[in-house]
Design a protein around this motif. Structure first.
Motif, PDB file in Angstrom:
ATOM      1  N   VAL A 136       0.837  -1.206   0.000  1.00  0.00           N
ATOM      2  CA  VAL A 136       0.000   0.000   0.000  1.00  0.00           C
ATOM      3  C   VAL A 136       0.869   1.253   0.000  1.00  0.00           C
ATOM      4  CG1 VAL A 136      -1.676   1.334   1.332  1.00  0.00           C
ATOM      5  CG2 VAL A 136      -1.971  -1.145   1.080  1.00  0.00           C
ATOM      6  N   MET A 137       1.899   1.261   0.831  1.00  0.00           N
ATOM      7  CA  MET A 137       2.776   2.434   0.895  1.00  0.00           C
ATOM      8  C   MET A 137       3.536   2.628  -0.419  1.00  0.00           C
ATOM      9  SD  MET A 137       2.685   4.191   3.718  1.00  0.00           S
ATOM     10  CE  MET A 137       4.308   4.956   3.843  1.00  0.00           C
ATOM     11  N   ALA A 138       3.996   1.527  -1.025  1.00  0.00           N
ATOM     12  CA  ALA A 138       4.713   1.644  -2.303  1.00  0.00           C
ATOM     13  C   ALA A 138       3.812   2.250  -3.369  1.00  0.00           C
ATOM     14  CB  ALA A 138       5.217   0.267  -2.750  1.00  0.00           C
ATOM     15  N   GLY A 139       2.547   1.839  -3.392  1.00  0.00           N
ATOM     16  CA  GLY A 139       1.604   2.410  -4.351  1.00  0.00           C
ATOM     17  C   GLY A 139       1.411   3.901  -4.140  1.00  0.00           C
ATOM     18  N   MET A 140       1.278   4.300  -2.895  1.00  0.00           N
ATOM     19  CA  MET A 140       1.104   5.726  -2.604  1.00  0.00           C
ATOM     20  C   MET A 140       2.344   6.527  -2.972  1.00  0.00           C
ATOM     21  SD  MET A 140      -1.206   5.999   0.848  1.00  0.00           S
ATOM     22  CE  MET A 140      -0.140   5.041   1.921  1.00  0.00           C
ATOM     23  N   ILE A 141       3.526   5.949  -2.741  1.00  0.00           N
ATOM     24  CA  ILE A 141       4.768   6.669  -3.045  1.00  0.00           C
ATOM     25  C   ILE A 141       4.872   6.973  -4.535  1.00  0.00           C
ATOM     26  CG2 ILE A 141       7.284   6.387  -3.186  1.00  0.00           C
ATOM     27  CD1 ILE A 141       7.086   4.848  -0.480  1.00  0.00           C
ATOM     28  N   VAL A 142       4.618   5.977  -5.391  1.00  0.00           N
ATOM     29  CA  VAL A 142       4.820   6.194  -6.833  1.00  0.00           C
ATOM     30  C   VAL A 142       3.706   7.029  -7.453  1.00  0.00           C
ATOM     31  CG1 VAL A 142       6.232   4.141  -7.124  1.00  0.00           C
ATOM     32  CG2 VAL A 142       3.758   3.968  -7.423  1.00  0.00           C
ATOM     33  N   VAL A 143       2.528   7.070  -6.816  1.00  0.00           N
ATOM     34  CA  VAL A 143       1.461   7.946  -7.312  1.00  0.00           C
ATOM     35  C   VAL A 143       1.694   9.382  -6.861  1.00  0.00           C
ATOM     36  CG1 VAL A 143      -1.005   8.473  -7.174  1.00  0.00           C
ATOM     37  CG2 VAL A 143      -0.254   6.110  -7.492  1.00  0.00           C
TER      38      VAL A 143
END
Length: 284
Positions: A136-143
């Motif tokens: 979840v955090m990785a998704g938020m970082i790249v968005v």
């Protein structure tokens, strides 16, 4: 040659005898570890999942710091220093990583506290929750920070390309040993400042040396994959996770935990005997 229960070699005992308290600091640390291991092995499912999710989130914060600093400076070692934020968060927030659950619960199990099914439950739930929180955090970082996508993909490619080899296995063994040693160092003292020093030093080594760590590397690979710039696949990630997890377990348990238990083998024997007696009393 005649020998007592502790065993002798050349007139010298092979280990401390039962009841010995020759190294009180080690033995006090052993007692603390067993008590904490009992709590971890008996933790209800919901708190266990929550603790694991937060562990993934905390490490992802460190990954974010790493990616930002490397993107801005192009200096991996400087970025590795920034990553230590994640392990400071792990310590202060009392969350847990899969690889932090080698020394403590295995020591408790060796002392007769808990069971193998409880240990496997702890490992599997923590691993899954760490990965979910990190995903979840990785998704938020790249968005939220699209400029970091290329940096994430380049770092993830390194772990994807390690593949199945003696080199990658040993990198994973070293990662497991480093994190388990960090855990042991932190349990040797109640001083929070000293515990933070251990967290910073060992996490810097983990990232600076590009060791093969199941959770950390998965989060980096997630960021590359979710950002759409990765030159590796989800299959590559799954293979890296399986291989690094095996190496982490070998390093954490085989290289650190088992040898630490030999250091206090008399206390392990005593604790195991006490646990059997307690179980017998409860049965009657």
């Amino acid at each position: 040659m005649q020998s007592d229960s502790s065993g002798e070699h050349g007139g010298l005992p092979l280990r401390s005898s039962a009841g010995s308290r020759d190294e009180p600091e080690l033995e006090e640390a052993f007692d603390r570890i067993v008590d904490e291991g009992r709590d971890r092995l008996g933790r209800p499912l919901l708190p266990l999942v929550a603790t694991g999710l937060l562990g993934g989130v905390d490490v992802a914060v460190g990954v974010l710091a790493y990616l930002v600093v490397e993107h801005q400076t192009g200096q991996p070692l400087l970025a590795s220093a920034a990553f230590t934020i994640g392990f400071i968060a792990l310590l202060l927030a009392r969350s847990e990583l899969f690889t932090e659950n080698f020394l403590v619960p295995v020591t408790a199990l060796a002392a007769g506290v808990g069971t193998w099914p409880r240990l496997l439950r702890l490992w599997l739930v923590t691993l899954a929750a760490n990965l979910a929180g990190g995903f979840v955090m990785a998704g938020m970082i790249v968005v939220a920070l699209p400029d970091l996508r290329g940096t994430a993909a380049a770092n993830g490619l390194h772990y994807a390309e390690l593949g199945i080899s003696w080199r990658s296995l040993l990198l994973a063994v070293l990662a497991g040993a480093v994190i388990t040693l960090m855990t042991r160092m932190q349990h040797a003292t109640d001083n929070m400042g000293v515990q933070i020093v251990a967290a910073v030093a060992m996490s810097f080594l983990l990232v600076g040396a590009q060791l093969f760590h199941s959770i950390l590397d998965s989060i980096v690979m997630f960021a590359g994959l979710l950002g759409g710039e990765a030159r590796y696949s989800w299959g590559d990630w799954a293979l890296a996770l399986a291989w690094s997890s095996l190496g982490n377990i070998l390093g954490g348990i085989g290289l650190v935990t088992s040898i630490r238990l030999l250091r206090v083998s008399h206390r392990v024997e005593e604790a195991h005997h006490e646990a059997r007696e307690k179980a017998g009393d409860q049965a009657t």
